[in-house]
Design a protein around this motif. Structure first.
Motif, PDB file in Angstrom:
ATOM      1  N   PRO A   8       0.875  -1.058  -0.065  1.00 42.01           N
ATOM      2  CA  PRO A   8      -0.123   0.008   0.010  1.00 42.01           C
ATOM      3  C   PRO A   8       0.782   1.236  -0.064  1.00 42.01           C
ATOM      4  O   PRO A   8       1.953   1.187   0.613  1.00 42.01           O
ATOM      5  CB  PRO A   8      -0.798   0.054   1.377  1.00 42.01           C
ATOM      6  N   LEU A   9       0.528   2.308  -0.673  1.00 45.43           N
ATOM      7  CA  LEU A   9       0.945   3.603  -0.842  1.00 45.43           C
ATOM      8  C   LEU A   9       0.336   4.866  -0.626  1.00 45.43           C
ATOM      9  O   LEU A   9      -1.130   4.667  -0.967  1.00 45.43           O
ATOM     10  CB  LEU A   9       1.915   3.500  -1.888  1.00 45.43           C
ATOM     11  N   THR A  10       0.563   5.893  -0.171  1.00 46.89           N
ATOM     12  CA  THR A  10       0.079   7.183  -0.251  1.00 46.89           C
ATOM     13  C   THR A  10       0.560   8.225  -1.451  1.00 46.89           C
ATOM     14  O   THR A  10       1.856   8.236  -1.489  1.00 46.89           O
ATOM     15  CB  THR A  10       0.109   7.824   0.957  1.00 46.89           C
ATOM     16  N   ILE A  11      -0.052   8.557  -2.194  1.00 48.64           N
ATOM     17  CA  ILE A  11       0.395   9.496  -3.402  1.00 48.64           C
ATOM     18  C   ILE A  11       0.269  10.927  -2.952  1.00 48.64           C
ATOM     19  O   ILE A  11      -0.657  11.560  -2.437  1.00 48.64           O
ATOM     20  CB  ILE A  11      -0.697   9.237  -4.471  1.00 48.64           C
ATOM     21  N   LEU A  12       1.735  11.364  -2.666  1.00 47.94           N
ATOM     22  CA  LEU A  12       1.801  12.798  -2.238  1.00 47.94           C
ATOM     23  C   LEU A  12       1.630  13.922  -3.417  1.00 47.94           C
ATOM     24  O   LEU A  12       1.236  15.150  -3.024  1.00 47.94           O
ATOM     25  CB  LEU A  12       3.106  12.969  -1.780  1.00 47.94           C
ATOM     26  N   ASP A  13       2.015  13.381  -4.685  1.00 45.50           N
ATOM     27  CA  ASP A  13       2.292  14.383  -5.696  1.00 45.50           C
ATOM     28  C   ASP A  13       1.983  13.616  -7.043  1.00 45.50           C
ATOM     29  O   ASP A  13       2.382  12.512  -7.068  1.00 45.50           O
ATOM     30  CB  ASP A  13       3.212  15.275  -5.665  1.00 45.50           C
ATOM     31  N   ASP A  14       1.405  14.358  -7.950  1.00 44.64           N
ATOM     32  CA  ASP A  14       1.426  13.810  -9.452  1.00 44.64           C
ATOM     33  C   ASP A  14       2.412  14.621 -10.465  1.00 44.64           C
ATOM     34  O   ASP A  14       1.764  15.853 -10.556  1.00 44.64           O
ATOM     35  CB  ASP A  14       0.107  13.766  -9.910  1.00 44.64           C
ATOM     36  N   THR A  15       3.471  14.259 -10.846  1.00 37.33           N
ATOM     37  CA  THR A  15       4.391  15.236 -11.566  1.00 37.33           C
ATOM     38  C   THR A  15       4.270  14.895 -12.979  1.00 37.33           C
ATOM     39  O   THR A  15       4.866  15.460 -13.885  1.00 37.33           O
ATOM     40  CB  THR A  15       5.904  14.788 -11.297  1.00 37.33           C
ATOM     41  N   GLY A  16       3.275  14.022 -13.475  1.00 37.75           N
ATOM     42  CA  GLY A  16       2.944  13.727 -14.801  1.00 37.75           C
ATOM     43  C   GLY A  16       3.299  12.192 -15.108  1.00 37.75           C
ATOM     44  O   GLY A  16       2.293  11.309 -14.971  1.00 37.75           O
ATOM     45  N   LYS A  17       4.506  11.807 -15.200  1.00 40.02           N
ATOM     46  CA  LYS A  17       5.045  10.482 -15.389  1.00 40.02           C
ATOM     47  C   LYS A  17       5.073   9.647 -14.247  1.00 40.02           C
ATOM     48  O   LYS A  17       5.136   8.496 -14.321  1.00 40.02           O
ATOM     49  CB  LYS A  17       6.097  10.487 -16.595  1.00 40.02           C
ATOM     50  N   TRP A  18       5.333  10.734 -13.221  1.00 44.80           N
ATOM     51  CA  TRP A  18       5.584  10.146 -11.817  1.00 44.80           C
ATOM     52  C   TRP A  18       4.707  10.383 -10.703  1.00 44.80           C
ATOM     53  O   TRP A  18       4.041  11.331 -10.846  1.00 44.80           O
ATOM     54  CB  TRP A  18       7.270  10.321 -11.484  1.00 44.80           C
ATOM     55  N   PHE A  19       4.607   9.264  -9.918  1.00 41.15           N
ATOM     56  CA  PHE A  19       4.073   9.759  -8.658  1.00 41.15           C
ATOM     57  C   PHE A  19       4.898   9.817  -7.635  1.00 41.15           C
ATOM     58  O   PHE A  19       6.100   9.169  -7.472  1.00 41.15           O
ATOM     59  CB  PHE A  19       2.994   8.689  -8.172  1.00 41.15           C
ATOM     60  N   ARG A  20       5.081  10.926  -6.877  1.00 44.22           N
ATOM     61  CA  ARG A  20       5.622  11.215  -5.591  1.00 44.22           C
ATOM     62  C   ARG A  20       4.820  10.426  -4.278  1.00 44.22           C
ATOM     63  O   ARG A  20       3.761  10.810  -4.068  1.00 44.22           O
ATOM     64  CB  ARG A  20       5.951  12.563  -5.032  1.00 44.22           C
ATOM     65  N   VAL A  21       5.559   9.254  -3.834  1.00 41.43           N
ATOM     66  CA  VAL A  21       4.702   8.514  -2.910  1.00 41.43           C
ATOM     67  C   VAL A  21       5.230   8.339  -1.398  1.00 41.43           C
ATOM     68  O   VAL A  21       6.702   8.393  -1.475  1.00 41.43           O
ATOM     69  CB  VAL A  21       4.214   7.198  -3.678  1.00 41.43           C
ATOM     70  N   ARG A  22       4.457   7.846  -0.592  1.00 38.91           N
ATOM     71  CA  ARG A  22       5.156   7.522   0.633  1.00 38.91           C
ATOM     72  C   ARG A  22       4.632   5.707   0.742  1.00 38.91           C
ATOM     73  O   ARG A  22       3.525   5.475   0.705  1.00 38.91           O
ATOM     74  CB  ARG A  22       4.490   8.015   2.102  1.00 38.91           C
ATOM     75  N   ILE A  23       5.553   4.986   0.978  1.00 44.27           N
ATOM     76  CA  ILE A  23       5.426   3.475   1.409  1.00 44.27           C
ATOM     77  C   ILE A  23       6.162   3.294   2.744  1.00 44.27           C
ATOM     78  O   ILE A  23       7.278   3.463   2.694  1.00 44.27           O
ATOM     79  CB  ILE A  23       5.921   2.797   0.056  1.00 44.27           C
ATOM     80  N   GLY A  24       5.266   3.028   3.550  1.00 43.92           N
ATOM     81  CA  GLY A  24       5.837   2.872   4.920  1.00 43.92           C
ATOM     82  C   GLY A  24       6.440   4.110   5.354  1.00 43.92           C
ATOM     83  O   GLY A  24       5.735   5.093   5.445  1.00 43.92           O
ATOM     84  N   ASN A  25       7.952   3.842   5.607  1.00 39.28           N
ATOM     85  CA  ASN A  25       8.447   5.081   6.197  1.00 39.28           C
ATOM     86  C   ASN A  25       9.394   5.726   5.229  1.00 39.28           C
ATOM     87  O   ASN A  25      10.269   6.817   5.505  1.00 39.28           O
ATOM     88  CB  ASN A  25       9.294   5.052   7.424  1.00 39.28           C
ATOM     89  N   LYS A  26       9.071   5.282   3.876  1.00 41.43           N
ATOM     90  CA  LYS A  26      10.178   5.773   2.518  1.00 41.43           C
ATOM     91  C   LYS A  26       9.231   6.720   1.717  1.00 41.43           C
ATOM     92  O   LYS A  26       7.983   6.479   1.573  1.00 41.43           O
ATOM     93  CB  LYS A  26      10.409   4.604   1.926  1.00 41.43           C
ATOM     94  N   VAL A  27       9.857   7.740   1.486  1.00 39.26           N
ATOM     95  CA  VAL A  27       9.374   8.544   0.596  1.00 39.26           C
ATOM     96  C   VAL A  27      10.133   8.653  -0.869  1.00 39.26           C
ATOM     97  O   VAL A  27      11.313   8.832  -0.785  1.00 39.26           O
ATOM     98  CB  VAL A  27       9.199  10.121   1.053  1.00 39.26           C
ATOM     99  N   GLY A  28       9.630   8.505  -2.005  1.00 35.33           N
ATOM    100  CA  GLY A  28      10.366   8.825  -3.143  1.00 35.33           C
ATOM    101  C   GLY A  28       9.395   8.871  -4.282  1.00 35.33           C
ATOM    102  O   GLY A  28       8.027   9.003  -4.241  1.00 35.33           O
ATOM    103  N   TYR A  29       9.823   8.335  -5.517  1.00 37.46           N
ATOM    104  CA  TYR A  29       8.944   8.429  -6.706  1.00 37.46           C
ATOM    105  C   TYR A  29       8.990   7.490  -7.467  1.00 37.46           C
ATOM    106  O   TYR A  29       9.733   6.361  -7.404  1.00 37.46           O
ATOM    107  CB  TYR A  29       9.955   9.324  -7.828  1.00 37.46           C
ATOM    108  N   MET A  30       7.664   7.069  -7.882  1.00 40.71           N
ATOM    109  CA  MET A  30       7.456   5.624  -8.461  1.00 40.71           C
ATOM    110  C   MET A  30       6.735   6.013 -10.011  1.00 40.71           C
ATOM    111  O   MET A  30       5.756   7.022  -9.843  1.00 40.71           O
ATOM    112  CB  MET A  30       6.521   4.786  -7.631  1.00 40.71           C
ATOM    113  N   PHE A  31       7.069   5.434 -11.117  1.00 46.79           N
ATOM    114  CA  PHE A  31       6.410   5.434 -12.321  1.00 46.79           C
ATOM    115  C   PHE A  31       5.040   5.370 -12.350  1.00 46.79           C
ATOM    116  O   PHE A  31       4.605   4.079 -11.555  1.00 46.79           O
ATOM    117  CB  PHE A  31       7.244   4.695 -13.350  1.00 46.79           C
TER     118      PHE A  31
END
Length: 397
Positions: A276-299
């Motif tokens: 499961p993940l939380t979507i923090l932002d939508d940059t177009g081709k990528w989502f900025r997400v939080r998974i557990g205690n990690k934050v980063g970008y996922m296509f």
């Protein structure tokens, strides 16, 4: 709502050998054709086409105990190509392979207990050795599954049929026929007829009585009412909801979380499908997400978005076509003999798929089968549908 469909047929009258066709017309102008006899591999179905064209047939019903599976499917495809409806009641027999021909209707109506299935419906007798016989049965089963999917019928009905031996016919209840999409009510059509036939009279709440084969049209009882014309469908909403949450869903079974919105950036961590993940932002081709205690970008194509809700997590779509405009999308879906639906994609395009999802192995096998038969384009694909926002064609919103 369809309440009853009854056929006035000679009690105990057996189906004739080989196929023959008896036309008729009801008092409200519904032209029908009764298909009599058993399906044989040598049947010339051009006679069916000729009979249907000469009699301006709109509906087909059957008086058949079965026969050749391949020939029954061939007739079903002809029925679909001619945009005919099928209807059946207990007064006339439609069992075994006949059930496959019945599936060809663009709309299908049947009385409870009117359609019978059993094991012999799906495996023609052969004189092959054991290995070749097993291969032949497997191929026939694959052909039947592909055909059922093409006709908008749930192939799970095959599993039910295979539990009954050739000497024991299983007649389906009304709820079972709806469950497997063998029949279609006016409230839940699987495929709308083409525009030129959309207003033709269909079976209605008042019992529709058809005469036995050969009875003169002047002796036919009347139909008291017909269904209303199929209404034009409103334009769908093209609004795309904000993506807020979801799960990882990638072909590889896992997906990397990147430090930046670039595939060349370092991998922060790798997460398995279903995470499961939380979507923090939508940059177009990528989502900025939080998974557990990690934050980063996922296509974004690696993320199944809960707010989209186009399909169940973990199942795949067979995508056959895409268009950049809705009118062309709707025209393609409505004119295709396949059971299709269309989705608004997150990029604003429209993706056309088969009207249900499949487990990954079944999706790949079906894709290969449909391509080989020429039923879908060579560039059709299997997809998770992560970018599909919602269904937009062709069911009521």
């Amino acid at each position: 709502m369809l309440a009853a469909l009854s056929l006035l047929a000679t009690s105990g009258s057996p189906a004739l050998a080989a196929l023959s066709y008896a036309p008729g017309v009801t008092d409200n102008g519904l032209h029908y054709l009764i298909v009599n006899g058993e399906f044989e591999s040598t049947d010339d179905l051009s006679k069916f086409v000729t009979s249907a064209q000469i009699s301006s047939t709109q509906a087909v019903t059957f008086n058949s105990s079965g026969g050749s599976v391949a020939k029954a499917m061939e007739l079903g495809r002809l029925i679909r190509s001619l945009h005919l409806i099928t209807m059946q009641a207990r007064g006339l027999e439609c069992a075994s392979a006949c059930s496959l021909a019945f599936m060809g209707g663009t709309l299908r109506f049947a009385q409870p207990g009117a359609i019978g299935v059993h094991k012999s419906s799906f495996s023609d007798d052969t004189t092959l050795n054991v290995a070749d016989a097993v291969s032949a049965v497997q191929q026939m089963t694959a052909n039947v599954i592909a055909y059922m999917t093409e006709m908008g019928v749930d192939p799970a009905v095959l599993q039910l049929a295979l539990t009954y031996n050739s000497d024991d016919i299983r007649y389906l209840s009304g709820s079972e026929m709806e469950k497997y999409h063998l029949t279609m009510t006016e409230a839940q059509p699987r495929e709308a007829p083409p525009a030129q036939t959309a207003t033709m009279p269909l079976p209605s709440i008042a019992p529709l009585a058809l005469p036995p084969a050969g009875q003169a049209a002047s002796q036919q009882p009347s139909t008291q009412a017909s269904l209303p014309p199929i209404a034009a469908e409103p334009l769908p909403s093209l609004a795309i909801p904000v993506a807020k949450s979801g799960r990882v869903q990638n072909y590889k079974g896992q997906a990397p979380l990147k430090a930046a919105s670039s595939s060349a950036s370092p991998t922060v961590a790798t997460f398995m499908n279903g995470s499961p993940l939380t979507i923090l932002d939508d940059t177009g081709k990528w989502f900025r997400v939080r998974i557990g205690n990690k934050v980063g970008y996922m296509f974004r194509s690696w993320v199944w978005v809960a707010e989209f809700g186009a399909g169940p997590y973990g199942s795949q779509f067979v995508q056959v076509k895409s268009f950049d405009n809705y009118p062309q999308t709707e025209q393609y879906v409505r004119s295709s003999p396949l059971p299709l639906t269309a989705f608004l994609a997150s990029n604003g395009w429209f993706a056309i798929t088969l009207d249900r999802t499949f487990d990954p192995d079944s999706a790949e096998a079906l894709l290969t089968k449909l391509k080989a038969s020429g039923s879908i384009p060579d560039d059709a694909i299997v997809t998770w549908g992560n970018a599909f926002v919602r269904k937009v064609c062709c069911t009521k919103q």
